[in-house]
Design a protein around this motif. Structure first.
Motif, mmCIF file in Angstrom:
data_model
loop_
_atom_site.group_PDB
_atom_site.id
_atom_site.type_symbol
_atom_site.label_atom_id
_atom_site.label_comp_id
_atom_site.label_asym_id
_atom_site.label_seq_id
_atom_site.Cartn_x
_atom_site.Cartn_y
_atom_site.Cartn_z
ATOM 1 N N ILE A 1 41.974 9.759 71.101
ATOM 2 C CA ILE A 1 40.989 10.362 70.198
ATOM 3 C C ILE A 1 40.983 11.881 70.367
ATOM 4 N N ASN A 2 41.116 12.334 71.589
ATOM 5 C CA ASN A 2 41.094 13.770 71.877
ATOM 6 C C ASN A 2 42.460 14.443 71.745
ATOM 7 N N HIS A 3 43.510 13.660 71.559
ATOM 8 C CA HIS A 3 44.878 14.186 71.406
ATOM 9 C C HIS A 3 45.576 13.416 70.277
ATOM 10 N N PRO A 4 45.140 13.620 69.033
ATOM 11 C CA PRO A 4 45.619 12.790 67.924
ATOM 12 C C PRO A 4 47.111 12.934 67.593
ATOM 13 N N THR A 5 47.779 13.940 68.117
ATOM 14 C CA THR A 5 49.213 14.076 67.841
ATOM 15 C C THR A 5 50.076 13.395 68.894
ATOM 16 N N LYS A 6 49.439 12.786 69.888
ATOM 17 C CA LYS A 6 50.178 12.143 70.986
ATOM 18 C C LYS A 6 50.299 10.637 70.770
ATOM 19 N N TRP A 7 51.267 10.072 71.455
ATOM 20 C CA TRP A 7 51.501 8.631 71.454
ATOM 21 C C TRP A 7 51.762 8.222 72.898
ATOM 22 N N ILE A 8 51.130 7.160 73.351
ATOM 23 C CA ILE A 8 51.327 6.689 74.732
ATOM 24 C C ILE A 8 52.533 5.766 74.767
ATOM 25 N N THR A 9 53.486 6.098 75.631
ATOM 26 C CA THR A 9 54.710 5.301 75.734
ATOM 27 C C THR A 9 54.717 4.394 76.961
#
Length: 112
Positions: free
Chosen positions: A55-63
């Motif tokens: 929510i706080n880092h909308p351009t990220k994706w957890i791999t």
């Protein structure tokens, strides 16, 4: 970020996950097993840690992710999620207001 872990949220998670273990839902059973009240599901806590980060880092994706639990998290407790970047990973610390660490782990992330 601070978050109150409510019994309502734990009941909702139990219904969705189908993990209806008494230790999460039944105060009497939780007390018989040595806890003051029911405890939160570990996967619920880990999912919250991931959701709050995204929510706080909308351009990220957890791999990739990992989490170790040091203590059970009692229902109706305020928890604090802290995130720090370290060696290309996001270190996650989950603690309660007294400062006691409940869990810690790491998220590997990349740009979407």
């Amino acid at each position: 970020m601070k978050k109150l872990i409510t019994s309502k949220a734990i009941k909702q998670y139990a219904a969705v996950s189908k993990d209806n273990a008494d230790i999460h839902l039944n105060a009497e059973i939780a007390m018989k097993t040595g806890y003051k009240r029911p405890i939160a599901h570990g996967m619920y806590v880990m999912g919250l840690a991931q959701s709050i980060y995204l929510i706080n880092h909308p351009t990220k994706w957890i791999t990739n992710y990992s989490m170790k639990f040091q203590e059970p998290l009692l229902v109706d407790t305020v928890v604090i999620f802290e995130y720090k970047e370290c060696n290309g990973e996001i270190v996650v610390i989950v603690s309660i207001e007294s400062g006691e660490v409940i869990a810690s782990g790491a998220l590997s992330v990349k740009e979407r």
